[in-house]
Design a protein around this motif. Structure first.
Motif, short mmCIF file in Angstrom:
data_model
loop_
_atom_site.label_atom_id
_atom_site.label_comp_id
_atom_site.label_asym_id
_atom_site.label_seq_id
_atom_site.Cartn_x
_atom_site.Cartn_y
_atom_site.Cartn_z
N LEU A 117 -5.86 16.16 -32.92
CA LEU A 117 -4.80 15.53 -33.71
C LEU A 117 -5.41 14.42 -34.55
N ASP A 118 -5.30 14.54 -35.86
CA ASP A 118 -5.83 13.52 -36.77
C ASP A 118 -4.83 12.37 -36.89
N THR A 119 -5.32 11.15 -36.73
CA THR A 119 -4.46 9.98 -36.76
C THR A 119 -5.26 8.76 -37.18
N ALA A 120 -4.56 7.78 -37.74
CA ALA A 120 -5.21 6.51 -38.10
C ALA A 120 -5.12 5.49 -36.98
N ASP A 121 -4.35 5.79 -35.93
CA ASP A 121 -4.13 4.81 -34.86
C ASP A 121 -3.91 5.52 -33.54
N SER A 122 -4.99 6.01 -32.95
CA SER A 122 -4.85 6.77 -31.71
C SER A 122 -4.33 5.91 -30.57
N ALA A 123 -4.69 4.61 -30.54
CA ALA A 123 -4.26 3.75 -29.43
C ALA A 123 -2.75 3.63 -29.37
N THR A 124 -2.09 3.72 -30.54
CA THR A 124 -0.64 3.58 -30.58
C THR A 124 0.07 4.85 -30.14
N ILE A 125 -0.41 6.00 -30.61
CA ILE A 125 0.31 7.24 -30.33
C ILE A 125 -0.15 7.94 -29.05
N ALA A 126 -1.33 7.58 -28.53
CA ALA A 126 -1.84 8.27 -27.35
C ALA A 126 -0.90 8.20 -26.15
N PRO A 127 -0.24 7.05 -25.88
CA PRO A 127 0.65 7.02 -24.71
C PRO A 127 1.77 8.04 -24.79
N ASP A 150 -10.18 11.23 -36.95
CA ASP A 150 -9.89 10.12 -37.87
C ASP A 150 -9.08 10.60 -39.07
N ALA A 151 -8.03 9.85 -39.38
CA ALA A 151 -7.24 10.08 -40.59
C ALA A 151 -6.87 8.71 -41.15
N GLY A 180 -0.45 16.27 -44.30
CA GLY A 180 -0.99 17.63 -44.20
C GLY A 180 -1.03 18.04 -42.75
N GLN A 181 -1.77 19.08 -42.48
CA GLN A 181 -1.88 19.52 -41.10
C GLN A 181 -2.61 18.48 -40.28
N ARG A 182 -1.98 18.00 -39.23
CA ARG A 182 -2.60 16.99 -38.37
C ARG A 182 -3.09 17.60 -37.05
N THR A 216 -17.26 25.33 -37.32
CA THR A 216 -16.84 26.10 -38.49
C THR A 216 -15.33 26.03 -38.59
N VAL A 217 -14.82 25.53 -39.72
CA VAL A 217 -13.38 25.41 -39.93
C VAL A 217 -12.87 26.68 -40.58
N VAL A 218 -11.85 27.27 -39.97
CA VAL A 218 -11.24 28.48 -40.51
C VAL A 218 -9.75 28.23 -40.72
N ALA A 219 -9.11 29.12 -41.49
CA ALA A 219 -7.68 28.97 -41.76
C ALA A 219 -7.02 30.34 -41.81
N ASP A 220 -5.72 30.36 -41.45
CA ASP A 220 -4.97 31.60 -41.58
C ASP A 220 -4.39 31.71 -42.99
N GLN A 221 -3.56 32.72 -43.23
CA GLN A 221 -3.04 32.96 -44.57
C GLN A 221 -2.05 31.88 -45.01
N ASP A 222 -1.50 31.13 -44.08
CA ASP A 222 -0.60 30.04 -44.42
C ASP A 222 -1.34 28.71 -44.58
N GLY A 223 -2.64 28.72 -44.38
CA GLY A 223 -3.42 27.49 -44.52
C GLY A 223 -3.57 26.69 -43.25
N ASN A 224 -3.04 27.18 -42.13
CA ASN A 224 -3.20 26.48 -40.85
C ASN A 224 -4.64 26.60 -40.39
N ARG A 225 -5.23 25.48 -40.01
CA ARG A 225 -6.66 25.45 -39.72
C ARG A 225 -6.96 25.41 -38.22
N GLY A 226 -8.10 25.93 -37.89
CA GLY A 226 -8.65 25.84 -36.55
C GLY A 226 -10.14 25.63 -36.67
N VAL A 227 -10.77 25.21 -35.57
CA VAL A 227 -12.21 24.94 -35.59
C VAL A 227 -12.88 25.74 -34.49
N LEU A 228 -13.89 26.52 -34.88
CA LEU A 228 -14.71 27.23 -33.91
C LEU A 228 -15.89 26.33 -33.57
#
Length: 235
Positions: A121-131, A167-168, A175-177, A213-225
């Motif tokens: 999950l990409d975020t600018a403030d992990s300490a805040t949202i992690a709980p 990091d975001a 976008g996709q987080r 390696t970053v891949v994406a489906d036809q809708d642009g949703n990404r995953g990482v191998l």
């Protein structure tokens, strides 16, 4: 006990095992449940002797094992020590012993079939949202930072996948987080990417290949191998 670095794990040449994410993983093929149960019992006895045990999952036709130390010592750039979940020498020693036990039981390893999924999950403030995510995923505030010097969410019982934070910047466009991290052995990575492309997916970023390696489906949703160095690849 100190954590082992990637080259130290690779130099151990654990041919039955693959280092995925934090731990060592192995799959042994069994003919039936009883054979698997006897093997797991023998592994348990070896763990008793060494004072360390793997996690085990007995499925149809296989036994999956994971080795990781909950008290590995990591030293950051300032020399500060952190207790983390990682591979240590005791995991390597037990992995070797389990390989011997498997041979005694006439079992074959299937290292190319091991895999692991984590969430990112990409975020600018992990300490805040992690709980929030610790509460949702595990119901336990202590899952935040468990076995890691960061805010990563890890369930000590292994019920749910780990969630780590990328990091975001605050000014980044929406976008996709969320994305999925799929860890596989090196020997199947190229085949897995080819299968993604054959299914209609695309390779978005291969600058980190073969490790990432970053891949994406036809809708642009990404995953990482994700590929870790195989413990069997160093001569």
């Amino acid at each position: 006990m100190d954590m082992l670095k990637g080259d130290e794990i690779a130099n151990a040449k654990l041919t039955d095992w693959r280092k995925l994410a934090q731990g060592l993983h192995a799959r042994y093929l069994v003919d039936d449940f009883s054979t698997g149960a006897r093997f797991v019992a023998a592994v348990g006895e070896a763990g008793d002797a060494l004072g360390h045990h793997p996690s085990a999952s007995l499925g149809t036709g296989h036994v999956d094992l994971k080795l990781v130390s909950a008290d590995a010592i990591y030293r950051d750039d300032e020399g500060t020590e952190h207790v983390i979940e990682w591979v240590t020498q005791q995991d390597v020693d037990l992995a070797r012993r389990i390989t011997e036990i498997a041979a005694d039981h006439g079992l074959k390893a299937d290292p190319a079939s091991v895999s692991l999924i984590e969430l990112g999950l990409d975020t600018a403030d992990s300490a805040t949202i992690a709980p929030v995510w610790a509460a949702l995923l595990t119901g336990n505030p202590g899952a935040q930072g468990h076995g890691t010097p960061g805010d990563e969410i890890r369930d000590a019982t292994g019920r749910v996948p780990n969630l780590w934070f990328g990091d975001a910047g605050n000014g980044d466009a929406p976008g996709q987080r969320f994305h999925i991290e799929v860890y596989v052995p090196r020997e199947v990575a190229e085949q897995r990417i080819a299968a993604v492309v054959a299914a209609g997916g695309t390779v978005v970023d291969d600058s980190g290949t073969p490790s990432l390696t970053v891949v994406a489906d036809q809708d642009g949703n990404r995953g990482v191998l994700c590929v870790a160095e195989s413990p069997a690849t160093v001569d």
